[in-house]
Design a protein around this motif. Structure first.
Motif, PDB file in Angstrom:
ATOM      1  N   GLY A 194       0.807  -1.222   0.000  1.00 29.05           N
ATOM      2  CA  GLY A 194       0.000   0.000   0.000  1.00 29.05           C
ATOM      3  C   GLY A 194       0.836   1.265   0.000  1.00 29.05           C
ATOM      4  O   GLY A 194       0.397   2.308   0.469  1.00 29.05           O
ATOM      5  N   THR A 195       2.052   1.179  -0.547  1.00 33.45           N
ATOM      6  CA  THR A 195       2.891   2.372  -0.641  1.00 33.45           C
ATOM      7  C   THR A 195       2.173   3.442  -1.457  1.00 33.45           C
ATOM      8  O   THR A 195       1.522   3.130  -2.451  1.00 33.45           O
ATOM      9  CB  THR A 195       4.239   2.022  -1.309  1.00 33.45           C
ATOM     10  OG1 THR A 195       4.872   1.023  -0.511  1.00 33.45           O
ATOM     11  CG2 THR A 195       5.150   3.224  -1.389  1.00 33.45           C
ATOM     12  N   GLY A 196       2.319   4.682  -1.042  1.00 35.11           N
ATOM     13  CA  GLY A 196       1.640   5.769  -1.731  1.00 35.11           C
ATOM     14  C   GLY A 196       0.421   6.235  -0.953  1.00 35.11           C
ATOM     15  O   GLY A 196      -0.161   7.265  -1.257  1.00 35.11           O
ATOM     16  N   GLN A 197       0.042   5.468   0.058  1.00 33.13           N
ATOM     17  CA  GLN A 197      -1.032   5.869   0.960  1.00 33.13           C
ATOM     18  C   GLN A 197      -0.455   6.967   1.847  1.00 33.13           C
ATOM     19  O   GLN A 197       0.539   6.751   2.533  1.00 33.13           O
ATOM     20  CB  GLN A 197      -1.470   4.644   1.773  1.00 33.13           C
ATOM     21  CG  GLN A 197      -2.672   4.831   2.659  1.00 33.13           C
ATOM     22  CD  GLN A 197      -2.368   5.536   3.955  1.00 33.13           C
ATOM     23  OE1 GLN A 197      -2.613   6.741   4.060  1.00 33.13           O
ATOM     24  NE2 GLN A 197      -1.846   4.819   4.933  1.00 33.13           N
ATOM     25  N   GLU A 198      -1.059   8.135   1.817  1.00 33.82           N
ATOM     26  CA  GLU A 198      -0.466   9.290   2.510  1.00 33.82           C
ATOM     27  C   GLU A 198      -1.393   9.896   3.555  1.00 33.82           C
ATOM     28  O   GLU A 198      -0.984  10.813   4.266  1.00 33.82           O
ATOM     29  CB  GLU A 198      -0.114  10.376   1.480  1.00 33.82           C
ATOM     30  CG  GLU A 198       0.896   9.908   0.457  1.00 33.82           C
ATOM     31  CD  GLU A 198       1.187  10.930  -0.628  1.00 33.82           C
ATOM     32  OE1 GLU A 198       0.401  11.885  -0.793  1.00 33.82           O
ATOM     33  OE2 GLU A 198       2.206  10.768  -1.316  1.00 33.82           O
ATOM     34  N   ARG A 201       0.503   8.567   7.548  1.00 33.13           N
ATOM     35  CA  ARG A 201       1.848   8.213   7.105  1.00 33.13           C
ATOM     36  C   ARG A 201       2.591   7.361   8.124  1.00 33.13           C
ATOM     37  O   ARG A 201       2.579   7.655   9.313  1.00 33.13           O
ATOM     38  CB  ARG A 201       2.672   9.471   6.838  1.00 33.13           C
ATOM     39  CG  ARG A 201       2.318  10.171   5.547  1.00 33.13           C
ATOM     40  CD  ARG A 201       3.275  11.329   5.309  1.00 33.13           C
ATOM     41  NE  ARG A 201       2.921  12.104   4.137  1.00 33.13           N
ATOM     42  CZ  ARG A 201       3.419  11.903   2.912  1.00 33.13           C
ATOM     43  NH1 ARG A 201       4.294  10.939   2.721  1.00 33.13           N
ATOM     44  NH2 ARG A 201       3.049  12.651   1.897  1.00 33.13           N
ATOM     45  N   PRO A 305      -8.052   1.617   3.268  1.00 36.63           N
ATOM     46  CA  PRO A 305      -9.175   2.235   2.536  1.00 36.63           C
ATOM     47  C   PRO A 305      -9.670   1.356   1.388  1.00 36.63           C
ATOM     48  O   PRO A 305     -10.775   1.552   0.894  1.00 36.63           O
ATOM     49  CB  PRO A 305      -8.589   3.540   1.989  1.00 36.63           C
ATOM     50  CG  PRO A 305      -7.234   3.698   2.581  1.00 36.63           C
ATOM     51  CD  PRO A 305      -6.815   2.402   3.168  1.00 36.63           C
ATOM     52  N   ASP A 306      -8.838   0.410   0.968  1.00 38.42           N
ATOM     53  CA  ASP A 306      -9.281  -0.505  -0.095  1.00 38.42           C
ATOM     54  C   ASP A 306      -9.846  -1.781   0.515  1.00 38.42           C
ATOM     55  O   ASP A 306      -9.848  -2.830  -0.140  1.00 38.42           O
ATOM     56  CB  ASP A 306      -8.128  -0.800  -1.054  1.00 38.42           C
ATOM     57  CG  ASP A 306      -6.985  -1.537  -0.381  1.00 38.42           C
ATOM     58  OD1 ASP A 306      -6.952  -1.573   0.876  1.00 38.42           O
ATOM     59  OD2 ASP A 306      -6.130  -2.092  -1.096  1.00 38.42           O
TER      60      ASP A 306
ATOM     61  N   VAL B 340      -8.750   4.172  -4.820  1.00 40.17           N
ATOM     62  CA  VAL B 340      -7.789   4.672  -3.843  1.00 40.17           C
ATOM     63  C   VAL B 340      -6.408   4.066  -4.119  1.00 40.17           C
ATOM     64  O   VAL B 340      -5.390   4.764  -4.043  1.00 40.17           O
ATOM     65  CB  VAL B 340      -8.286   4.356  -2.415  1.00 40.17           C
ATOM     66  CG1 VAL B 340      -7.189   4.561  -1.398  1.00 40.17           C
ATOM     67  CG2 VAL B 340      -9.489   5.235  -2.065  1.00 40.17           C
ATOM     68  N   TRP B 344      -2.773   5.825  -4.960  1.00 43.47           N
ATOM     69  CA  TRP B 344      -1.477   5.581  -4.293  1.00 43.47           C
ATOM     70  C   TRP B 344      -0.356   5.432  -5.324  1.00 43.47           C
ATOM     71  O   TRP B 344       0.735   5.957  -5.144  1.00 43.47           O
ATOM     72  CB  TRP B 344      -1.523   4.303  -3.459  1.00 43.47           C
ATOM     73  CG  TRP B 344      -2.486   4.324  -2.317  1.00 43.47           C
ATOM     74  CD1 TRP B 344      -3.062   5.435  -1.747  1.00 43.47           C
ATOM     75  CD2 TRP B 344      -2.982   3.199  -1.602  1.00 43.47           C
ATOM     76  NE1 TRP B 344      -3.882   5.053  -0.725  1.00 43.47           N
ATOM     77  CE2 TRP B 344      -3.861   3.701  -0.598  1.00 43.47           C
ATOM     78  CE3 TRP B 344      -2.775   1.820  -1.681  1.00 43.47           C
ATOM     79  CZ2 TRP B 344      -4.525   2.839   0.292  1.00 43.47           C
ATOM     80  CZ3 TRP B 344      -3.427   0.979  -0.798  1.00 43.47           C
ATOM     81  CH2 TRP B 344      -4.290   1.483   0.176  1.00 43.47           C
ATOM     82  N   ASN B 347       0.693   8.669  -6.520  1.00 44.16           N
ATOM     83  CA  ASN B 347       1.503   9.360  -5.510  1.00 44.16           C
ATOM     84  C   ASN B 347       2.960   8.888  -5.564  1.00 44.16           C
ATOM     85  O   ASN B 347       3.882   9.690  -5.440  1.00 44.16           O
ATOM     86  CB  ASN B 347       0.951   9.101  -4.101  1.00 44.16           C
ATOM     87  CG  ASN B 347      -0.410   9.729  -3.863  1.00 44.16           C
ATOM     88  OD1 ASN B 347      -0.861  10.566  -4.637  1.00 44.16           O
ATOM     89  ND2 ASN B 347      -1.073   9.319  -2.794  1.00 44.16           N
ATOM     90  N   VAL B 348       3.117   7.591  -5.744  1.00 41.80           N
ATOM     91  CA  VAL B 348       4.470   7.043  -5.806  1.00 41.80           C
ATOM     92  C   VAL B 348       5.200   7.565  -7.053  1.00 41.80           C
ATOM     93  O   VAL B 348       6.366   7.971  -6.976  1.00 41.80           O
ATOM     94  CB  VAL B 348       4.429   5.495  -5.801  1.00 41.80           C
ATOM     95  CG1 VAL B 348       5.793   4.906  -6.109  1.00 41.80           C
ATOM     96  CG2 VAL B 348       3.900   4.981  -4.460  1.00 41.80           C
TER      97      VAL B 348
END
Lengths: 475, 475
Positions: A194-198, A201, A305-306, B340, B344, B347-348
């Motif tokens: 889930g990298t990019g979930q901000e 953090r 969130p997913d 979502v 992400w 975002n990355v």
């Protein structure tokens, strides 16, 4: 080492030996890096011999590192069997910078399936146990780090924290654990599903056996200006600040988050600490928690969130059984994926909650908050479910430290409260976990919390508060 | 006013009068606040009379404000007819802090439907036109601000920028427009559809008629420490830095983003500026743009991740016709809402692109980038579609300023390039818009760009560069 009385090779060798013994006791290591660590130590010694100078503030200091922090050319699986063949393409930025400061990395450490347990067990390396009592968990998710530092298998440890994952293992293992404000320490090169979930953090930060070491770590790291490479970081150098004096600060005490009751040992430790802090001249006031339920509703919706599809897919791909605590963690998510627009609404609620909490601290004249680190001193293996005494500060993005009080659970003193009345099913479930004998001898930690971006101040406050609380003359 | 030669009432009255005349020429105002502005001015005068001191660095300075920045008790509709009855519950934080510094707010200004045009027309107030030529747009989305500052109807203006919305109107109207790094200026109290979207952040920042004024605005604002209330802000005070000297800096020049050709006036201005900068002793090198297409793919997917459902629903609710430029803006979004998890991934990609661009600037030894602010000097009404000369710096979150070169479009000098070969349909569409006579006399701006969080440095660089470029002895 700067005085020449110890070499880096001697130091690293000693910690490597202790780590090997420690691993046999608590199963905390995922990998030893003996040849590399010794080679690095030899190089440092050669450099010192040639120049008479230390390479940097961490010259020859052995540091253990949570497994999901990538080492170039080495497996990095983040606890998922699906990723068992994943090889990191480069060293995580934090490793590169600390190495420039002289650090030596000698052991990588264990973490739980899904990274979302305050426990430390996965299908690859099995279960890490608590160095104080092998029936207890070292906490999680940086549980291997908690064990490593608690057992003095490393001088410093690197963990990550999105809900308490540095602070809980530090607390359970008798160590100090810092959670910095987000975007201060370099996070690049950490593998997480889930990298990019901000919206909420994850931060990377140290575990240590003293506040001085926490400060040293942060100073050495931020002096390298990581924001020059990882541009999302905030360009705030680690400030050198004066030691705090008791008369300068006001501490608000959260005795209970009004959701789940702390266990008797934690309440005893809080009473003990408050009495000593007051005697030292610190102004200590009660601090009614501000709607921690709101904080929980926001953060629990933001963790997955997913609907944890990312994590479930990975678990299915690896063909591994889903642990009870993994299902538990996923169960806090909403059952269906939320939309991007719903995520925005949660971000707005989060910011409003942060601003309101900050305003309340100002209105009440409170500089720092003292509160439990967890409902109890520790959890038995596989049983830790409630971590909102730490995750509340993640959603608020406030910096905080868990520290040992010096007290240990004593079944004679820490008796079950006969007056206890459950607030809810969850409260009863958690209170029923307190069976005094199970926790006998476990170190009792507390947590101290500062304001957003006041990371240096919270470390300074921990220095003052922990010294007063730990002082041998008891109240 | 500090010398006592002017009163706040005189100053505010003069600007109010000019604003009323200006409004009749270009239709830039959405609301005049005459009684309130005069009352505030009288109070400032009384205070000065009583104490002999100015209230703050903006004592009696009349500032115009883009309509979607909320004033307590006043309508705030953000250009949507659906929100025509919405009343702001409190003043936006930026207004409260600037008022403490002595500022007076006398006029609110127009913006386009959807906020995503580099134009300035909506169904509530109609079309704002360019003070230099009423067949041209003042730009957008802070088009009313561009007109206000370009016509000297206010001493300073407050706009917002998520793709060029401060810089484009400043450029089209002959003013200076700053886009700060995100999370420096207080944004609380701005009404925008899709609040809570954080992947690409809107910033609030000043338009002015000098670099000195931009600096004054920023200093006055950040001296109020807005992060004490809006906790998502980064606690970075506005640094006082030394004036830059020509030999200290290297400027990289982007002549063309390799996607859409700039028009002849812009290329002439760039050549003119580069020659003068070189003559001044500044090291100026060509800077090949680094994959601005990647930047566009990321930002265009992030503007409307819900496929603009939020905006379309609002437009439908208000029963208003959808303008060509609104449909155009929505057309850049992906046709279906992204999940979502897809957000992400973007975002990355965004962070990787930021880090890489920053590294390239470092590798090439470039401190600042000089580039077009837009493909041309301005756009004719309703025709501006390509804004990636500004939005590239939004996705990169780099601070930047558009500034007037002092040159104006001259159809004799700025002839259509007969050698021009279109790169693409879009490139041809944009080049065909250049019909020299239409833009005769329009001021030509350029843009200068700094590194992430080096906002003070980009303002200092603009001070140096704009003075050199505008100096009356031409190259």
């Amino acid at each position: 080492m700067g005085a020449g009385s110890l070499t880096a090779v001697e130091t690293v060798t000693a910690f490597l030996k202790r780590a090997h013994v420690g691993h046999q006791l608590v199963n905390f290591a995922t990998e030893f890096m003996v040849p590399e660590a010794l080679a690095a130590a030899r190089e440092l010694d050669a450099c010192f011999k040639a120049t008479g100078k230390l390479v940097g503030p961490l010259h020859g200091i052995p540091i253990s590192v949570k497994e999901h922090v990538g080492f170039k050319g080495r497996i990095c699986h983040s606890g998922y069997t699906a990723w068992i063949d994943n090889v990191a393409k480069e060293d995580a930025l934090i490793l590169r910078l600390l190495r420039q400061a002289g650090a030596v990395f000698h052991v990588r450490t264990n973490e739980p399936q899904s990274m979302m347990h305050i426990d430390c067990s996965n299908c690859i390396y099995g279960t890490t146990v608590n160095p104080h009592n092998r029936n207890l968990t070292p906490g999680g998710s940086s549980g291997g780090e908690g064990a490593s530092i608690g057992l003095r298998c490393a001088a410093l440890g690197i963990g990550t924290d999105i809900g308490g994952s540095v602070r809980v293992p530090a607390a359970f293992c008798g160590a100090y654990g810092l959670r910095t404000t987000a975007l201060r320490n370099p996070y690049k090169g950490v593998l997480l599903a889930g990298t990019g979930q901000e919206s909420i953090r994850c931060v990377i930060s140290p575990l240590a056996n003293s506040v001085r070491d926490i400060n040293l770590f942060q100073q050495a790291l931020l002096d390298k200006e990581p924001w020059g490479e990882e541009t999302s970081l905030v360009p705030l150098p680690w400030k050198k600040i004066e030691a705090l004096q008791p008369h300068q600060i006001t501490i608000g005490v959260i005795w209970d988050d009004e959701l789940i009751h702390p266990h008797p040992p934690v309440l005893r430790a809080l009473e003990y600490a408050v009495a000593k802090l007051r005697r030292s001249g610190i102004k200590v006031v009660d601090f009614a928690p501000f709607d921690h339920q709101e904080g929980w509703e926001i953060i629990s919706a933001l963790y997955f969130p997913d609907a944890a599809k990312t994590q479930r897919d990975l678990l299915a791909q690896g063909g591994e059984p889903i642990a009870f605590l993994t299902e538990w963690a996923f169960s806090v998510a909403r059952p269906e994926p939320i939309s991007v627009a719903e995520n925005w609404e949660l971000n707005v609620r989060r910011d409003a909650y942060r601003d309101a909490y900050h305003q309340i601290m100002k209105d009440r004249g409170v500089d720092f908050i003292l509160c439990p680190a967890y409902i109890g001193a520790a959890a038995t293996l596989g049983s830790g479910q409630y971590f909102h005494y730490t995750s509340i500060w993640n959603i608020l993005d406030q910096p905080c430290v868990t520290f040992p009080t010096g007290l240990k659970v004593d079944p004679k003193l820490d008796i079950v409260d006969e007056q206890y009345k459950p607030r809810s099913k969850a409260d009863k479930r958690e209170y029923d976990k307190y069976i005094p004998e199970r926790f006998a001898g476990a170190p009792i930690a507390l947590q101290i919390v500062g304001k957003h971006f006041q990371d240096e101040e919270i470390v300074a406050a921990t220095e003052l508060v922990s010294k007063i609380v730990q002082a041998s003359i008891q109240s």
